[in-house]
Design a protein around this motif. Structure first.
Motif, short mmCIF file in Angstrom:
data_model
loop_
_atom_site.label_atom_id
_atom_site.label_comp_id
_atom_site.label_asym_id
_atom_site.label_seq_id
_atom_site.Cartn_x
_atom_site.Cartn_y
_atom_site.Cartn_z
N ILE A 79 7.61 -5.08 -6.76
CA ILE A 79 8.50 -5.33 -5.63
C ILE A 79 9.50 -6.45 -5.92
O ILE A 79 10.66 -6.38 -5.52
N ALA B 58 7.15 -0.69 -0.86
CA ALA B 58 5.70 -0.92 -0.86
C ALA B 58 5.19 -0.95 -2.30
O ALA B 58 5.45 -0.03 -3.07
N TYR C 171 -0.31 -6.75 3.01
CA TYR C 171 -1.14 -6.00 3.95
C TYR C 171 -2.53 -5.90 3.35
O TYR C 171 -2.75 -5.18 2.37
N GLU D 102 1.71 -1.12 -4.34
CA GLU D 102 0.26 -1.05 -4.24
C GLU D 102 -0.36 -2.10 -5.16
O GLU D 102 0.04 -2.26 -6.30
N GLY E 176 12.23 0.50 3.40
CA GLY E 176 10.98 -0.20 3.13
C GLY E 176 10.57 -0.04 1.69
O GLY E 176 10.78 1.00 1.08
N MET F 61 10.82 4.71 3.32
CA MET F 61 10.02 3.78 2.53
C MET F 61 9.79 4.37 1.15
O MET F 61 9.57 5.58 1.02
N TYR G 200 -1.48 -3.74 -0.26
CA TYR G 200 -0.04 -3.58 -0.50
C TYR G 200 0.71 -4.88 -0.29
O TYR G 200 0.30 -5.73 0.49
N ARG G 201 1.85 -4.98 -0.98
CA ARG G 201 2.90 -5.94 -0.64
C ARG G 201 4.02 -5.09 -0.07
O ARG G 201 4.37 -4.06 -0.63
N LEU G 202 4.59 -5.52 1.05
CA LEU G 202 5.58 -4.72 1.77
C LEU G 202 6.78 -5.57 2.15
O LEU G 202 6.65 -6.78 2.42
N CYS G 203 7.94 -4.93 2.22
CA CYS G 203 9.13 -5.60 2.76
C CYS G 203 10.13 -4.55 3.18
O CYS G 203 10.00 -3.37 2.87
N TYR G 204 11.14 -5.00 3.90
CA TYR G 204 12.27 -4.15 4.29
C TYR G 204 13.55 -4.78 3.78
O TYR G 204 13.69 -6.01 3.76
#
Length: 61
Positions: free
Chosen positions: A16, A57, A37, A59, A55, A10, A41-45
């Motif tokens: 992002i 991330a 989240y 913030e 991954g 990650m 956070y904004r998250l993806c894979y």
């Protein structure tokens, strides 16, 4: 799980959406969707070279 090597990694990114745009031009494919989240956070894979799951991330401030 009992094999040598990494299954996933990650990275923290500043933006992002911009990162996804750049990486998609190089063949990366989003796995699922970008999620939020909590308010942190904004998250993806994405699927990277050799099938490695990467991954991203971002913030949120």
């Amino acid at each position: 799980m009992n094999a040598l090597g990494y299954l996933r990694v990650m990275f923290a990114v500043e933006d992002i959406d911009e990162t996804l745009g750049r990486l998609s031009k190089r063949g990366a494919q989003l796995v699922g969707e970008v999620v939020r989240y909590q308010d942190s956070y904004r998250l993806c894979y994405i699927r990277g070279p050799e099938g490695l799951l990467i991954g991203l991330a971002q913030e949120l401030n």
